[in-house]
Design an enzyme around this catalytic site. Structure first.
Site, PDB file in Angstrom:
ATOM      1  N   LYS A  26      94.456 108.102 102.473  1.00 16.31           N
ATOM      2  CA  LYS A  26      93.122 107.947 101.890  1.00 16.31           C
ATOM      3  C   LYS A  26      92.373 109.272 101.805  1.00 16.31           C
ATOM      4  O   LYS A  26      91.591 109.486 100.866  1.00 16.31           O
ATOM      5  CB  LYS A  26      92.320 106.912 102.689  1.00 16.31           C
ATOM      6  N   TYR A  80      97.499 105.308 106.839  1.00 14.44           N
ATOM      7  CA  TYR A  80      96.474 104.926 105.855  1.00 14.44           C
ATOM      8  C   TYR A  80      95.384 106.007 105.766  1.00 14.44           C
ATOM      9  O   TYR A  80      94.956 106.382 104.670  1.00 14.44           O
ATOM     10  CB  TYR A  80      95.902 103.583 106.310  1.00 14.44           C
TER      11      TYR A  80
HETATM   12  P1  NAI Z   1      93.816  93.437  98.475  1.00 20.44           P
HETATM   13  O1  NAI Z   1      95.036  93.341  99.330  1.00 20.44           O
HETATM   14  O2  NAI Z   1      93.149  92.169  98.070  1.00 20.44           O
HETATM   15  O3  NAI Z   1      94.103  94.264  97.150  1.00 20.44           O
HETATM   16  C1  NAI Z   1      95.125  95.200  96.997  1.00 20.44           C
HETATM   17  C2  NAI Z   1      95.961  94.798  95.808  1.00 20.44           C
HETATM   18  O4  NAI Z   1      96.913  95.834  95.543  1.00 20.44           O
HETATM   19  C3  NAI Z   1      96.743  93.512  96.048  1.00 20.44           C
HETATM   20  O5  NAI Z   1      96.444  92.552  95.045  1.00 20.44           O
HETATM   21  C4  NAI Z   1      98.199  93.956  95.995  1.00 20.44           C
HETATM   22  O6  NAI Z   1      99.090  92.996  95.473  1.00 20.44           O
HETATM   23  C5  NAI Z   1      98.120  95.199  95.140  1.00 20.44           C
HETATM   24  N1  NAI Z   1      99.244  96.122  95.347  1.00 20.44           N
HETATM   25  C6  NAI Z   1      99.819  96.467  96.530  1.00 20.44           C
HETATM   26  N2  NAI Z   1     100.830  97.317  96.318  1.00 20.44           N
HETATM   27  C7  NAI Z   1     100.903  97.523  94.976  1.00 20.44           C
HETATM   28  C8  NAI Z   1     101.740  98.318  94.155  1.00 20.44           C
HETATM   29  N3  NAI Z   1     102.718  99.074  94.667  1.00 20.44           N
HETATM   30  N4  NAI Z   1     101.510  98.316  92.813  1.00 20.44           N
HETATM   31  C9  NAI Z   1     100.524  97.542  92.275  1.00 20.44           C
HETATM   32  N5  NAI Z   1      99.718  96.754  93.026  1.00 20.44           N
HETATM   33  C10 NAI Z   1      99.900  96.750  94.361  1.00 20.44           C
HETATM   34  O7  NAI Z   1      92.786  94.350  99.291  1.00 20.44           O
HETATM   35  P2  NAI Z   1      91.379  95.003  98.873  1.00 20.44           P
HETATM   36  O8  NAI Z   1      90.555  94.964 100.097  1.00 20.44           O
HETATM   37  O9  NAI Z   1      90.851  94.412  97.639  1.00 20.44           O
HETATM   38  O10 NAI Z   1      91.783  96.534  98.653  1.00 20.44           O
HETATM   39  C11 NAI Z   1      91.589  97.254  97.451  1.00 20.44           C
HETATM   40  C12 NAI Z   1      91.531  98.730  97.755  1.00 20.44           C
HETATM   41  O11 NAI Z   1      90.362  99.021  98.519  1.00 20.44           O
HETATM   42  C13 NAI Z   1      92.704  99.263  98.568  1.00 20.44           C
HETATM   43  O12 NAI Z   1      93.042 100.557  98.114  1.00 20.44           O
HETATM   44  C14 NAI Z   1      92.138  99.343  99.964  1.00 20.44           C
HETATM   45  O13 NAI Z   1      92.834 100.275 100.773  1.00 20.44           O
HETATM   46  C15 NAI Z   1      90.714  99.761  99.671  1.00 20.44           C
HETATM   47  N6  NAI Z   1      89.770  99.495 100.738  1.00 20.44           N
HETATM   48  C16 NAI Z   1      89.339  98.225 100.989  1.00 20.44           C
HETATM   49  C17 NAI Z   1      88.401  98.002 101.990  1.00 20.44           C
HETATM   50  C18 NAI Z   1      87.831  96.665 102.223  1.00 20.44           C
HETATM   51  O14 NAI Z   1      86.860  96.561 103.029  1.00 20.44           O
HETATM   52  N7  NAI Z   1      88.315  95.601 101.607  1.00 20.44           N
HETATM   53  C19 NAI Z   1      87.940  99.094 102.854  1.00 20.44           C
HETATM   54  C20 NAI Z   1      88.405 100.408 102.465  1.00 20.44           C
HETATM   55  C21 NAI Z   1      89.299 100.566 101.449  1.00 20.44           C
END
Ligand code: NAI
Length: 300
Positions: free
Chosen positions: A173, A169
């Protein structure tokens, strides 16, 4: 404050990947509420990337429509170029253009480096780094033709600073940061601005690793306001990284210290003798591009 022009996205078309939940959903709702036509993309799988379901994207489209906005669902994965091309085609077919890309989709395969398999590595790189590149690439020509584009990519503190159990990851990133800085430079003359956020927010990704009291302060909406500005016409900055969470917003930079210049034959012992100065960051500064950084070695 009262004179600040409203950030609006009327007549703009936005793609938000991974918008079926968490941060992506919140970004999509904000863009739609302020006039953008939104492609709500989500594969609808589990946190580790397994499975798929159309419900996640459909639900957010319904929410947007119920609030009087315009949106269309897309269920394609960002992890193949074909999927990315379909996502962009969905935007063009439904709304005729594409102006804004928020690359947010993500999965986790956390495991210590010792136990990490090639599959753990490949899947995480495919969704985050390749996914960001595939969707940006599929939209790039349309943004150039517009003479306008806003790309917001998503990094993480794990990439910027490292985190135990997240070698895959972190690599993905930080790769996104490098990709974004170059896209910002190549997109400059077409008014394509590309910036990166490093969010902290309550989502299914964080709810098992952070205490509930902390999560309640970290609502995704507290990050989406920054995304809104980074997608706006009034934005001037490009190639920047912003940390955001719970109302905290700060620019993050890669900086280089003033360093040392050692003439003549350079020996490892001379490096040892200058070690303190080499590590000193009291006069650290960022560079605009790689050429400027290389120039630092030629100066003096
Ligand atoms: P989340 O798991 O709720 O959202 C990620 C979404 O991406 C999910 O709805 C999932 O179904 C979708 N997804 C996964 N693989 C996919 C694909 N191949 N094609 C299309 N959609 C796909 O998690 P969150 O926390 O909302 O994460 C959003 C972004 O923020 C991610 O990139 C994560 O790495 C990043 N992030 C989040 C942090 C946090 O504190 N929540 C911290 C640092 C980064």
């Amino acid at each position: 404050m009262a004179d600040t022009p409203k950030v609006r996205f009327d007549n703009r078309v936005a793609i938000v990947t991974g918008a079926g939940g968490g941060l992506g959903r919140s970004h999509a709702l904000l863009l739609a509420e302020r006039g953008a036509k939104v492609v709500v993309n989500d594969l609808g799988g589990a946190v580790d990337g397994s499975g798929s379901d159309t419900k996640a994207a459909d639900k957010v489209v319904e929410e947007i429509k119920a609030a009087g906005g315009e949106a269309v669902a897309s269920y394609d994965g960002v992890d193949t170029f074909e999927g990315a091309q379909k996502i962009v085609a969905t935007a063009k077919d439904a709304f005729g253009r594409i102006d804004i890309v928020v690359n947010n989709a993500g999965i986790l395969r956390d495991v210590s480096f010792k136990k990490m398999t090639e599959d753990d590595w490949n899947r995480v790189l495919k969704v985050h780094l390749y996914g960001t590149m595939f969707v940006s690439k599929a939209a790039w020509e349309a943004l150039r033709e517009n003479g306008f584009g806003r790309i917001v990519n998503t990094t993480s503190a794990a990439g910027l600073y490292g985190n135990f159990g997240q070698a895959n990851y972190s690599a993905a990133k930080m790769g996104i940061v490098g990709l974004s800085k170059t896209l910002a430079q190549e997109g400059g003359k077409y008014d394509i601005k590309c910036n990166v956020i490093a969010p902290v927010a309550k989502s299914r990704m964080t709810e098992t690793i952070m205490p509930p009291e902390a999560l309640e302060k970290l609502l995704p909406e507290r990050v989406s306001a920054l995304v809104g500005y980074l997608c706006s016409e009034q934005l001037q900055e490009t190639g920047q990284v912003y940390a955001a969470g719970g109302g905290y917003i700060a620019r993050v930079a890669v900086v280089e210290g003033a360093g040392v210049r050692i003439g003549g034959d350079l020996t490892p012992e001379q490096v040892v003798e200058s070690w303190e100065q080499i590590n000193d960051h009291s006069k650290a500064q960022p560079f605009q591009n790689a050429m400027e950084a290389a120039g630092a070695a030629l100066k003096g």
